[in-house]
Structure formats: C-alpha cells, structure tokens
Design a protein around this motif. Structure first.
Motif, PDB file in Angstrom:
ATOM      1  N   LEU A  24       0.806  -1.221  -0.132  1.00  0.00           N
ATOM      2  CA  LEU A  24      -0.086  -0.184  -0.027  1.00  0.00           C
ATOM      3  C   LEU A  24       0.860   1.236  -0.010  1.00  0.00           C
ATOM      4  O   LEU A  24       1.950   1.294   0.750  1.00  0.00           O
ATOM      5  N   ILE A  45      -3.794   5.553   0.994  1.00  0.00           N
ATOM      6  CA  ILE A  45      -4.497   4.233   1.136  1.00  0.00           C
ATOM      7  C   ILE A  45      -3.619   3.579   2.553  1.00  0.00           C
ATOM      8  O   ILE A  45      -4.049   2.919   3.258  1.00  0.00           O
ATOM      9  N   ARG A  46      -2.283   3.939   2.432  1.00  0.00           N
ATOM     10  CA  ARG A  46      -1.393   3.429   3.429  1.00  0.00           C
ATOM     11  C   ARG A  46      -1.819   3.951   4.848  1.00  0.00           C
ATOM     12  O   ARG A  46      -1.900   3.119   5.738  1.00  0.00           O
ATOM     13  N   SER A  63      -4.709   5.315   5.641  1.00  0.00           N
ATOM     14  CA  SER A  63      -6.018   4.753   5.944  1.00  0.00           C
ATOM     15  C   SER A  63      -5.764   3.449   6.591  1.00  0.00           C
ATOM     16  O   SER A  63      -6.404   3.263   7.531  1.00  0.00           O
ATOM     17  N   ALA A  64      -4.982   2.532   5.961  1.00  0.00           N
ATOM     18  CA  ALA A  64      -5.394   1.091   6.538  1.00  0.00           C
ATOM     19  C   ALA A  64      -4.276   1.037   7.901  1.00  0.00           C
ATOM     20  O   ALA A  64      -4.501  -0.040   8.386  1.00  0.00           O
ATOM     21  N   ILE A 117       0.399  -6.017   3.282  1.00  0.00           N
ATOM     22  CA  ILE A 117      -0.638  -6.880   4.018  1.00  0.00           C
ATOM     23  C   ILE A 117      -0.304  -8.130   3.080  1.00  0.00           C
ATOM     24  O   ILE A 117       0.246  -8.229   2.016  1.00  0.00           O
ATOM     25  N   LEU A 170      -9.790  -5.763   0.919  1.00  0.00           N
ATOM     26  CA  LEU A 170      -9.308  -4.832   1.268  1.00  0.00           C
ATOM     27  C   LEU A 170     -10.175  -3.626   1.980  1.00  0.00           C
ATOM     28  O   LEU A 170     -10.364  -3.031   3.022  1.00  0.00           O
ATOM     29  N   ARG A 176     -12.208  -5.526   5.066  1.00  0.00           N
ATOM     30  CA  ARG A 176     -11.360  -5.715   6.215  1.00  0.00           C
ATOM     31  C   ARG A 176     -10.590  -4.310   6.813  1.00  0.00           C
ATOM     32  O   ARG A 176     -10.582  -4.313   8.053  1.00  0.00           O
ATOM     33  N   TYR A 177     -10.345  -3.493   5.944  1.00  0.00           N
ATOM     34  CA  TYR A 177      -9.886  -2.355   6.566  1.00  0.00           C
ATOM     35  C   TYR A 177     -10.623  -0.982   6.315  1.00  0.00           C
ATOM     36  O   TYR A 177     -10.133   0.062   6.333  1.00  0.00           O
ATOM     37  N   LEU A 237     -12.016   0.633   3.733  1.00  0.00           N
ATOM     38  CA  LEU A 237     -11.527   1.542   2.717  1.00  0.00           C
ATOM     39  C   LEU A 237     -12.513   1.803   1.588  1.00  0.00           C
ATOM     40  O   LEU A 237     -12.167   2.173   0.582  1.00  0.00           O
TER      41      LEU A 237
END
Length: 84
Positions: free
Chosen positions: A6, A10-11, A13-14, A19, A35, A38-39, A41
């Motif tokens: 990521l 997005i890196r 935010s997660a 991953i 994604l 799970r995260y 997003l």
C-alpha cells in the motif's frame, strides 16, 4: 501468499504498508473487495481513485479487475492524488 503493498493515502488509512494474503490465487476484484471490507477502505479504493500494479505491470494491461494474481505476486496499490 500474495503481498499487497500500500502506498500513499491508502497506506495511512489502512495503518499498514504491506498486507500478506494467505491465498494461492485471487482476482484483483477479490483483493480490492477484501481490503475494502477488512480495513474499511470503501471510500478510498474506488477504481478511479487508485492505480494498481501487479509485479510492476499496470493492472489494466493484465485484465483490470479480472486480472489473476497468484501466490508470490506483489500487488501495489497507490492512491491517486487530486488537486486543483
């Protein structure tokens, strides 16, 4: 195992830079859906707001969302920055 790298927003935010997905095979759409769920997003992972490379190759050349990803592959997802 599939590695998901990521980059950009997005890196952040997660909360992770990589991953590791314990699957032998998956489509890009399956990975994106995973994604998003799970995260959390959903708002950042829309197709017009990200660029995706599979082993360094633009995913659109490899079939877009239907591109097949196998164990050992690296999927890089980069959030596209908009400005004005």
């Amino acid at each position: 195992m599939i590695t998901i790298d990521l980059r950009g927003g997005i890196r952040k935010s997660a909360g992770l830079s990589q991953i590791f997905l314990e699957k032998e095979r998956a489509s890009l759409n399956e990975i994106i859906d995973y994604l998003a769920r799970r995260y959390n997003l959903n708002h950042q992972i829309m197709s017009n707001e990200i660029m995706v490379a599979i082993n360094g190759v633009d995913s659109s050349i490899l079939g877009g969302g239907e591109a097949r990803i196998s164990s050992g592959d690296i999927v890089t997802i980069l959030t596209v920055v908009h400005g004005g």
